[in-house]
Design an enzyme around this catalytic site. Structure first.
Site, PDB file in Angstrom:
ATOM      1  N   PHE A  67      -7.898  -7.461  14.401  1.00 35.85           N
ATOM      2  CA  PHE A  67      -8.236  -8.597  12.789  1.00 35.85           C
ATOM      3  C   PHE A  67      -7.489  -9.873  12.919  1.00 35.85           C
ATOM      4  O   PHE A  67      -8.238 -10.377  12.142  1.00 35.85           O
ATOM      5  CB  PHE A  67      -7.072  -8.115  11.984  1.00 35.85           C
ATOM      6  N   GLU A  91      -1.447  -3.423  15.442  1.00 31.20           N
ATOM      7  CA  GLU A  91      -2.174  -2.408  14.042  1.00 31.20           C
ATOM      8  C   GLU A  91      -2.515  -0.703  14.138  1.00 31.20           C
ATOM      9  O   GLU A  91      -1.846  -0.229  15.201  1.00 31.20           O
ATOM     10  CB  GLU A  91      -4.147  -1.788  14.261  1.00 31.20           C
ATOM     11  N   PHE A  92      -0.977  -0.983  12.683  1.00 32.07           N
ATOM     12  CA  PHE A  92      -0.997   0.557  12.933  1.00 32.07           C
ATOM     13  C   PHE A  92      -1.676   2.254  12.665  1.00 32.07           C
ATOM     14  O   PHE A  92      -3.030   1.790  12.556  1.00 32.07           O
ATOM     15  CB  PHE A  92      -0.232   0.549  10.738  1.00 32.07           C
ATOM     16  N   GLN A 144       0.596  -1.246  -0.067  1.00 28.11           N
ATOM     17  CA  GLN A 144       0.135  -0.136  -0.670  1.00 28.11           C
ATOM     18  C   GLN A 144       0.725   1.345  -0.180  1.00 28.11           C
ATOM     19  O   GLN A 144       0.965   2.554   1.584  1.00 28.11           O
ATOM     20  CB  GLN A 144      -0.637   0.170   0.849  1.00 28.11           C
ATOM     21  N   TYR A 194     -10.794  -4.082   2.062  1.00 28.36           N
ATOM     22  CA  TYR A 194     -11.582  -3.973   2.833  1.00 28.36           C
ATOM     23  C   TYR A 194     -12.614  -2.884   2.976  1.00 28.36           C
ATOM     24  O   TYR A 194     -13.458  -3.477   3.882  1.00 28.36           O
ATOM     25  CB  TYR A 194     -10.565  -3.169   4.083  1.00 28.36           C
ATOM     26  N   GLU A 221      -4.856  -8.418   1.385  1.00 26.39           N
ATOM     27  CA  GLU A 221      -5.471  -7.977   3.098  1.00 26.39           C
ATOM     28  C   GLU A 221      -6.724  -8.472   2.491  1.00 26.39           C
ATOM     29  O   GLU A 221      -7.560  -8.057   1.691  1.00 26.39           O
ATOM     30  CB  GLU A 221      -5.086  -7.465   3.014  1.00 26.39           C
ATOM     31  N   TRP A 275      -6.435 -10.992   6.462  1.00 24.45           N
ATOM     32  CA  TRP A 275      -5.696 -10.441   7.420  1.00 24.45           C
ATOM     33  C   TRP A 275      -6.753 -10.317   8.626  1.00 24.45           C
ATOM     34  O   TRP A 275      -7.720  -9.947   8.872  1.00 24.45           O
ATOM     35  CB  TRP A 275      -5.749  -8.905   6.621  1.00 24.45           C
TER      36      TRP A 275
END
Length: 511
Positions: free
Chosen positions: A483, A474-475, A211, A351, A418, A467
């Site tokens: 997740f 989690e960033f 990404q 997502y 993902e 994912w």
């Protein structure tokens, strides 16, 4: 994974996890014209409807699971310790899942889930502490990844390796500003070649970037990710220029690495190399408004086309060139030729989908608002899809974006690298509740149903990675979002428990 926080302007999500309306429609396993929004029978749905050579796997990334032990600092280490307030729980990934010590346990989880593949990433600063070859190779880091790859292979699990998942070595940030400088292209390419040399005999699938949009917009557009630069940020920056520079340099690093791999390694190692992009779909807020239809198209071009157009056609989208002007870098003819076609496969992280409506020009240049689009998850108070505690997800958008890519980007060989959904955990969720994650089963089942539909439409998809394998750091959200298909105790990461979704996925793949 990067949670889709507001890139333009979004509705605030505060509703409970999965509220399903029976009136909403999406794909079911039979791919009929009108289907229920959820999977009617998650127990009956299984992998038998997918091709025998279709790959199912799970995914993680190094910074999110390994812990910081025995490696040099990266940008996330510096950022989370310097600016803990940027993370809701003020946490870092210093320990995370402790996969550096527990990698064999990770593989056991994968084996129990019956997956064929594991998408992992290499921590750049674990193998090159100074970020470049001249600074020396850390053989202990090489040994760690050799052990992990060998453990995967011994258990019949294929490694899909991401070369860079946002963890720039801090030494390169300090020396020349990381991806702000073209100097990183050579250092990145040398780093990638080291991985080809040491692991390419066993790794047959390489992903250059994860990404790249997220690093550009969040690291340099609003400063919410390292290095925390933006117009008005403490560390300085220019939100109207730097994101485009960083995106451009990521594309050049990718293209030169792919060229090197194809020339020196691909023939005798027999692998494939591609990259992973964010895969977000956009629906006009007013389906009868030409302005909103154009806004949805612009949103796609600024989110996905920004990278996919150069990779397929060797140039940025025309609308970006028109709206951004000379703030958008130019490819030289040689660079354009290098970038064009630099994909053996496309990785897509899907997502969410969002409503798009036309917006006025921003008051000052900013890559986050340059598209002149307002995005949201609601139309007249109704959500676009299923409301989860982390975001609203819309499975039909999965099918739609895959078909759009098929029709407009030469139908590339694609892996869904993902897909998933998070549960909010602010420390008040019981273990029993965390393990009974039926909403996650619905999320994966409904998306897999729509994926099956897209493949029947002719979309060239060869694999799906959930994912995530397990709860992790989690960033941008720390440990507040989970997740995983497997639960992790972050104070004692050796304590892992299979969730209902993990059991479901295992049965889905066993049939």
């Amino acid at each position: 994974m990067a949670i889709p926080k507001a890139h333009y302007s979004l509705a605030v999500l505060v509703l409970l996890f999965v509220v399903v309306s029976s009136s909403q429609k999406v794909c079911n396993p039979e791919c009929k014209a009108k289907e229920p929004f959820h999977c009617d029978n998650t127990h009956a749905f299984n992998r038998s409807g997918f091709p025998k050579n279709f790959t199912f796997g799970a995914a993680t990334s190094a910074y999110q699971i390994e812990g910081a032990a025995h490696r040099a600092l990266n940008g996330w280490d510096y950022f989370t310790h310097r600016y803990p307030e940027k993370v809701p729980d003020r946490s870092s990934a210093d320990l995370a899942c402790d996969s550096y010590d527990l990698y064999k346990d990770d593989v056991k989880l994968l084996k129990r889930m019956n997956v064929q593949a594991y998408r992992l990433s290499i921590a750049w600063s674990r193998v090159l502490p100074k970020g470049r070859l001249t600074g020396g190779v850390d053989e202990n880091g090489i040994t760690y990844y050799n052990n992990l790859i060998n453990e995967l292979k011994a258990n019949g699990i294929e490694p899909y390796v991401t070369i860079f998942h946002w963890d720039v070595p801090q030494t390169l940030e300090d020396e020349y500003g990381g991806f702000l400088s073209t100097r990183i292209v050579e250092d990145y390419t040398n780093y990638a070649e080291l991985l080809f040399q040491r692991f390419g005999d066993r790794v047959k699938f390489w992903i250059t970037l994860n990404q790249p949009l997220s690093l550009a917009l969040k690291g340099y557009g609003n400063g919410s990710y390292p290095p925390g630069r933006c117009t008005g940020c403490e560390l300085g920056g220019d939100s109207g220029v730097e994101p485009y520079t960083v995106a451009h340099n990521q594309l050049l690093a990718h293209a030169k690495t792919v060229s090197l791999y194809r020339k020196r390694y691909q023939k005798f190692q027999g692998g494939k190399i591609g990259t992973t992009l964010i895969g977000r779909w956009f629906v006009p807020l007013n389906e009868f408004s030409e302005l909103d239809k154009a806004a949805a198209k612009r949103a796609f071009d600024f989110f996905v086309g920004w990278f996919l157009d150069p990779l397929v056609y060797g140039k940025y989208p025309t609308i970006m060139r028109e709206m951004v002007g000379d703030r958008l870098p130019e490819f030289t003819p040689e660079e354009s030729a290098l970038v064009k076609g630099s994909l053996d496969f496309l990785g897509l992280n899907y997502y969410v989908s969002q409503y798009a409506t036309d917006a006025p020009p921003p008051t000052q240049p900013n890559a986050i608002t340059d598209a002149r689009v307002t995005l949201g998850f609601y139309r007249n108070g109704s959500p676009i899809g299923v409301v989860a505690s982390s975001f609203v997800y819309y499975p039909p958008g999965f099918r739609q974006i895959l078909n759009y890519i098929k029709d407009n980007y030469k139908n590339p060989l694609t892996y869904i690298t993902e897909n998933g959904v998070a549960d909010l955990d602010l420390g008040n969720v019981t273990l029993a509740t965390a393990l009974a994650d039926n909403g996650r089963i619905q999320n994966h089942c409904s998306h897999l149903s729509c994926l099956k539909c897209a493949m029947k439409d002719g979309c060239n998809v060869a694999g799906y990675f959930a994912w995530s394998l397990m709860d992790n750091y989690e960033f941008g959200n720390g440990y507040t979002l989970r997740f995983g298909m497997n639960w992790v105790n972050f104070t004692n990461p050796a304590d892992r428990k299979e969730k209902a979704s993990g059991k479901w996925f295992s049965k889905f793949l066993a049939k």
